[in-house]
Design a protein around this motif. Structure first.
Motif, mmCIF file in Angstrom:
data_model
loop_
_atom_site.group_PDB
_atom_site.id
_atom_site.type_symbol
_atom_site.label_atom_id
_atom_site.label_comp_id
_atom_site.label_asym_id
_atom_site.label_seq_id
_atom_site.Cartn_x
_atom_site.Cartn_y
_atom_site.Cartn_z
ATOM 1 N N ASP A 75 0.819 -1.213 0.000
ATOM 2 C CA ASP A 75 0.000 0.000 0.000
ATOM 3 C C ASP A 75 0.853 1.264 0.000
ATOM 4 O OD1 ASP A 75 -2.356 -1.420 -0.051
ATOM 5 O OD2 ASP A 75 -2.567 -1.478 2.134
ATOM 6 N N SER A 76 1.992 1.223 0.690
ATOM 7 C CA SER A 76 2.842 2.418 0.753
ATOM 8 C C SER A 76 3.386 2.764 -0.638
ATOM 9 C CB SER A 76 3.987 2.209 1.734
ATOM 10 O OG SER A 76 4.827 1.158 1.304
ATOM 11 N N PHE A 77 3.729 1.748 -1.437
ATOM 12 C CA PHE A 77 4.219 2.012 -2.789
ATOM 13 C C PHE A 77 3.113 2.619 -3.646
ATOM 14 C CE2 PHE A 77 4.885 0.859 -7.215
ATOM 15 C CZ PHE A 77 6.169 1.321 -7.421
ATOM 16 N N ARG A 78 1.932 2.061 -3.552
ATOM 17 C CA ARG A 78 0.809 2.591 -4.337
ATOM 18 C C ARG A 78 0.520 4.042 -3.963
ATOM 19 N NH1 ARG A 78 -2.593 -2.639 -3.287
ATOM 20 N NH2 ARG A 78 -1.703 -4.003 -4.853
ATOM 21 N N GLU A 79 0.537 4.327 -2.659
ATOM 22 C CA GLU A 79 0.265 5.687 -2.217
ATOM 23 C C GLU A 79 1.347 6.650 -2.707
ATOM 24 O OE1 GLU A 79 -0.088 8.202 1.927
ATOM 25 O OE2 GLU A 79 -0.378 6.030 1.975
ATOM 26 N N ARG A 80 2.600 6.242 -2.598
ATOM 27 C CA ARG A 80 3.704 7.086 -3.038
ATOM 28 C C ARG A 80 3.612 7.373 -4.531
ATOM 29 N NH1 ARG A 80 8.691 4.122 -3.231
ATOM 30 N NH2 ARG A 80 7.687 3.032 -1.526
ATOM 31 N N GLU A 81 3.317 6.341 -5.333
ATOM 32 C CA GLU A 81 3.194 6.533 -6.777
ATOM 33 C C GLU A 81 1.985 7.397 -7.118
ATOM 34 O OE1 GLU A 81 5.309 5.585 -9.354
ATOM 35 O OE2 GLU A 81 6.600 5.293 -7.613
ATOM 36 N N ALA A 82 0.870 7.245 -6.397
ATOM 37 C CA ALA A 82 -0.311 8.070 -6.649
ATOM 38 C C ALA A 82 -0.008 9.528 -6.332
ATOM 39 C CB ALA A 82 -1.488 7.582 -5.808
ATOM 40 N N ARG A 83 0.735 9.759 -5.277
ATOM 41 C CA ARG A 83 1.102 11.134 -4.927
ATOM 42 C C ARG A 83 2.051 11.719 -5.976
ATOM 43 N NH1 ARG A 83 0.736 12.760 0.667
ATOM 44 N NH2 ARG A 83 -0.387 11.193 1.848
ATOM 45 N N LEU A 86 0.188 11.119 -9.980
ATOM 46 C CA LEU A 86 -1.170 11.613 -10.191
ATOM 47 C C LEU A 86 -1.480 12.868 -9.385
ATOM 48 C CD1 LEU A 86 -2.985 8.161 -10.058
ATOM 49 C CD2 LEU A 86 -2.199 9.390 -12.075
ATOM 50 N N ASN A 87 -0.494 13.340 -8.617
ATOM 51 C CA ASN A 87 -0.669 14.527 -7.779
ATOM 52 C C ASN A 87 -1.871 14.401 -6.849
ATOM 53 O OD1 ASN A 87 1.569 15.825 -8.873
ATOM 54 N ND2 ASN A 87 0.372 16.597 -10.588
ATOM 55 N N LEU A 88 -2.060 13.226 -6.285
ATOM 56 C CA LEU A 88 -3.145 13.007 -5.338
ATOM 57 C C LEU A 88 -2.670 13.300 -3.928
ATOM 58 C CD1 LEU A 88 -4.680 9.676 -6.690
ATOM 59 C CD2 LEU A 88 -5.484 11.998 -7.065
ATOM 60 N N GLN A 89 -3.626 13.589 -3.054
ATOM 61 C CA GLN A 89 -3.306 13.828 -1.657
ATOM 62 C C GLN A 89 -4.430 13.287 -0.792
ATOM 63 O OE1 GLN A 89 -2.773 17.994 -1.413
ATOM 64 N NE2 GLN A 89 -4.832 18.511 -2.017
ATOM 65 N N ARG A 90 -4.125 13.078 0.468
ATOM 66 C CA ARG A 90 -5.119 12.581 1.409
ATOM 67 C C ARG A 90 -6.072 13.715 1.781
ATOM 68 N NH1 ARG A 90 -1.698 9.028 5.745
ATOM 69 N NH2 ARG A 90 -1.351 7.248 4.385
ATOM 70 N N PRO A 91 -7.260 13.359 2.206
ATOM 71 C CA PRO A 91 -8.187 14.414 2.658
ATOM 72 C C PRO A 91 -7.597 15.159 3.848
ATOM 73 C CG PRO A 91 -9.337 12.339 2.362
ATOM 74 C CD PRO A 91 -7.887 12.050 2.192
#
Length: 133
Positions: A75-83, A86-91
């Motif tokens: 999950d940490s890799f997926r989150e890092r790549e999404a950030r 894809l310039n995503l961020q957590r709420p």
């Protein structure tokens, strides 16, 4: 029992030039066959050693790829790549953009050139709290 004349006849045939030539030819043919077999076995052993080395390399590569796949599935890799991609961020998170070093040094140079004759402390104050920067 064999008679002496039979023995002499067989001895004469076995020691004749034609039979000796035939025996030599037969020995040469056998030696050529043995030599070919030895060469073939040596090349097979060398090929087996090469293939075993390739197997070891491929197994190491397979282990490495397995570890990479395992790290990708976290999950940490997926989150890092999404950030990152894809310039995503957590709420609730806010994005902070830090200017590059070159632009910061240009701002500092600009502030220092606008405030000649001021003290160093005042220049730092303008650098950090100036509304123009």
């Amino acid at each position: 029992m064999k008679t002496p004349t039979k023995k002499r006849f067989i001895h004469r045939i076995m020691t004749s030039r034609g039979v000796l030539l035939l025996e030599v030819i037969l020995i040469v043919i056998i030696l050529i066959g043995i030599t070919k077999e030895v060469v073939r076995r040596m090349s097979l052993r060398q090929e087996i050693a090469t293939l075993e080395q390739q197997i070891a390399e491929l197994q190491a590569q397979n282990r490495s790829l397995g570890e990479y796949v395992a790290s990708i599935n976290t999950d940490s890799f997926r989150e890092r790549e999404a950030r990152k991609r894809l310039n995503l961020q957590r709420p609730g998170e806010t994005l902070l953009i830090v200017p590059e070093a070159n632009s910061t040094s240009l701002i500092a140079t600009e502030i220092l050139s606008k405030t000649p004759g001021t003290s160093n402390a005042q220049r730092w104050w303008y650098y950090f709290f100036s509304p123009n920067s």
